[in-house]
Design a protein around this motif. Structure first.
Motif, PDB file in Angstrom:
ATOM      1  N   LYS A  98      67.662  39.308 -63.596  1.00  0.00           N
ATOM      2  CA  LYS A  98      67.294  39.424 -65.011  1.00  0.00           C
ATOM      3  C   LYS A  98      68.501  39.238 -65.931  1.00  0.00           C
ATOM      4  O   LYS A  98      68.373  38.778 -67.053  1.00  0.00           O
ATOM      5  CB  LYS A  98      66.655  40.790 -65.287  1.00  0.00           C
ATOM      6  CG  LYS A  98      65.244  40.916 -64.773  1.00  0.00           C
ATOM      7  CD  LYS A  98      64.708  42.300 -65.096  1.00  0.00           C
ATOM      8  CE  LYS A  98      63.284  42.476 -64.629  1.00  0.00           C
ATOM      9  NZ  LYS A  98      62.794  43.833 -64.942  1.00  0.00           N
ATOM     10  N   GLN A  99      69.692  39.594 -65.452  1.00  0.00           N
ATOM     11  CA  GLN A  99      70.898  39.472 -66.273  1.00  0.00           C
ATOM     12  C   GLN A  99      71.429  38.045 -66.316  1.00  0.00           C
ATOM     13  O   GLN A  99      72.153  37.687 -67.241  1.00  0.00           O
ATOM     14  CB  GLN A  99      71.983  40.425 -65.758  1.00  0.00           C
ATOM     15  CG  GLN A  99      71.655  41.860 -66.043  1.00  0.00           C
ATOM     16  CD  GLN A  99      72.744  42.811 -65.601  1.00  0.00           C
ATOM     17  OE1 GLN A  99      73.759  42.409 -65.060  1.00  0.00           O
ATOM     18  NE2 GLN A  99      72.526  44.093 -65.833  1.00  0.00           N
ATOM     19  N   GLY A 141      79.573  33.460 -67.137  1.00  0.00           N
ATOM     20  CA  GLY A 141      78.365  32.751 -67.524  1.00  0.00           C
ATOM     21  C   GLY A 141      78.275  31.390 -66.856  1.00  0.00           C
ATOM     22  O   GLY A 141      79.253  30.876 -66.306  1.00  0.00           O
ATOM     23  N   SER A 142      77.079  30.801 -66.940  1.00  0.00           N
ATOM     24  CA  SER A 142      76.868  29.491 -66.319  1.00  0.00           C
ATOM     25  C   SER A 142      75.711  28.760 -66.982  1.00  0.00           C
ATOM     26  O   SER A 142      74.845  29.371 -67.590  1.00  0.00           O
ATOM     27  CB  SER A 142      76.576  29.648 -64.822  1.00  0.00           C
ATOM     28  OG  SER A 142      75.367  30.364 -64.626  1.00  0.00           O
ATOM     29  N   VAL A 143      75.737  27.464 -66.829  1.00  0.00           N
ATOM     30  CA  VAL A 143      74.581  26.637 -67.163  1.00  0.00           C
ATOM     31  C   VAL A 143      74.549  25.485 -66.158  1.00  0.00           C
ATOM     32  O   VAL A 143      75.561  24.838 -65.907  1.00  0.00           O
ATOM     33  CB  VAL A 143      74.590  26.120 -68.628  1.00  0.00           C
ATOM     34  CG1 VAL A 143      75.817  25.296 -68.942  1.00  0.00           C
ATOM     35  CG2 VAL A 143      73.324  25.323 -68.928  1.00  0.00           C
ATOM     36  N   LYS A 187      79.768  34.268 -76.837  1.00  0.00           N
ATOM     37  CA  LYS A 187      78.908  35.153 -77.637  1.00  0.00           C
ATOM     38  C   LYS A 187      78.198  36.191 -76.780  1.00  0.00           C
ATOM     39  O   LYS A 187      77.165  36.716 -77.176  1.00  0.00           O
ATOM     40  CB  LYS A 187      77.899  34.322 -78.411  1.00  0.00           C
ATOM     41  CG  LYS A 187      78.550  33.436 -79.447  1.00  0.00           C
ATOM     42  CD  LYS A 187      77.551  32.618 -80.212  1.00  0.00           C
ATOM     43  CE  LYS A 187      78.304  31.742 -81.197  1.00  0.00           C
ATOM     44  NZ  LYS A 187      77.606  30.544 -81.528  1.00  0.00           N
ATOM     45  N   GLY A 188      78.726  36.479 -75.607  1.00  0.00           N
ATOM     46  CA  GLY A 188      78.101  37.469 -74.741  1.00  0.00           C
ATOM     47  C   GLY A 188      76.895  36.907 -73.998  1.00  0.00           C
ATOM     48  O   GLY A 188      76.607  35.713 -74.060  1.00  0.00           O
ATOM     49  N   GLY A 247      78.258  28.022 -74.394  1.00  0.00           N
ATOM     50  CA  GLY A 247      79.396  28.317 -75.260  1.00  0.00           C
ATOM     51  C   GLY A 247      80.351  29.208 -74.489  1.00  0.00           C
ATOM     52  O   GLY A 247      79.985  30.316 -74.093  1.00  0.00           O
ATOM     53  N   PHE A 248      81.548  28.699 -74.234  1.00  0.00           N
ATOM     54  CA  PHE A 248      82.511  29.415 -73.398  1.00  0.00           C
ATOM     55  C   PHE A 248      83.803  29.655 -74.158  1.00  0.00           C
ATOM     56  O   PHE A 248      84.176  28.883 -75.041  1.00  0.00           O
ATOM     57  CB  PHE A 248      82.796  28.610 -72.124  1.00  0.00           C
ATOM     58  CG  PHE A 248      81.570  28.370 -71.280  1.00  0.00           C
ATOM     59  CD1 PHE A 248      81.145  29.333 -70.370  1.00  0.00           C
ATOM     60  CD2 PHE A 248      80.833  27.201 -71.393  1.00  0.00           C
ATOM     61  CE1 PHE A 248      80.012  29.126 -69.593  1.00  0.00           C
ATOM     62  CE2 PHE A 248      79.704  26.977 -70.617  1.00  0.00           C
ATOM     63  CZ  PHE A 248      79.292  27.948 -69.715  1.00  0.00           C
ATOM     64  N   THR A 249      84.517  30.720 -73.796  1.00  0.00           N
ATOM     65  CA  THR A 249      85.764  31.085 -74.480  1.00  0.00           C
ATOM     66  C   THR A 249      86.919  30.159 -74.116  1.00  0.00           C
ATOM     67  O   THR A 249      87.876  30.075 -74.867  1.00  0.00           O
ATOM     68  CB  THR A 249      86.187  32.517 -74.126  1.00  0.00           C
ATOM     69  OG1 THR A 249      86.510  32.577 -72.724  1.00  0.00           O
ATOM     70  CG2 THR A 249      85.100  33.525 -74.461  1.00  0.00           C
TER      71      THR A 249
END
Length: 174
Positions: free
Chosen positions: A8-9, A113-115, A148-149, A15-17
């Motif tokens: 779920k998370q 994060g990932s896409v 952006k979290g 958008g990456f830092t």
């Protein structure tokens, strides 16, 4: 953390830092892909880890990178994949999807994060990275720290169909 909580998370990050991923975390993510199941254990995946600005610019010719400083070009070796004899359906794309899913979940567990992207020009990737004819770029997996979290894990309450809309028992029902 339990599996459903982790699932779920996991969310798409666009958008990456630009912060560098530590080598140990990168190895954990790649190890998750390594242990992913594939049809008849053929393991057709071949992963090119791209981190240099020069090579990221090559990828940008095929698709946007959302600021990611670590991109996996997830390829399949067409010489080593299962083909279903009844209709010649190839397992390669399914295998790549499973490998990417394992890596995306491993990344999320590490707060990375990932896409996963399939909508890119594979000819550009093949040309820019000199891939042999039997190696097919199937997906790009962009990873990094979200600028952006992460999205709320509760988004599934409203963004997903109810289970009885997608699951049937014993027969297909319209």
């Amino acid at each position: 953390m339990g599996f459903l909580t982790l699932a779920k998370q996991r969310c798409t990050t666009r958008g990456f830092t630009g912060a560098q991923i530590p080598k140990g975390d990168l190895n954990k993510i790649l190890s998750a892909g390594r242990v992913a199941p594939t049809a008849c254990n053929k393991q057709p995946q071949r992963i090119i880890v791209v981190q240099s600005e020069e090579n990221i610019l090559k990828i940008k010719k095929a698709y946007q990178t959302f600021g990611s400083k670590c991109i996996f070009i997830v390829c399949r070796d067409r010489r080593n994949e299962l083909v279903r004899p009844y209709d010649n359906k190839c397992s390669g794309d399914l295998d790549i999807g499973i490998v990417c899913d394992h890596m995306m979940l491993a990344a999320r567990e590490l707060n990375i994060g990932s896409v996963m992207v399939g909508l890119f020009d594979p000819a550009i990737i093949s040309n820019e990275f000199n891939l042999p004819d039997y190696i097919e770029a199937s997906a790009l997996l962009l990873i990094g720290y979200p600028d952006k979290g992460f999205l709320s894990p509760e988004r599934h309450i409203t963004e997903r169909k109810e289970i009885d809309e997608t699951v049937m028992y014993e027969k297909y029902i319209e």
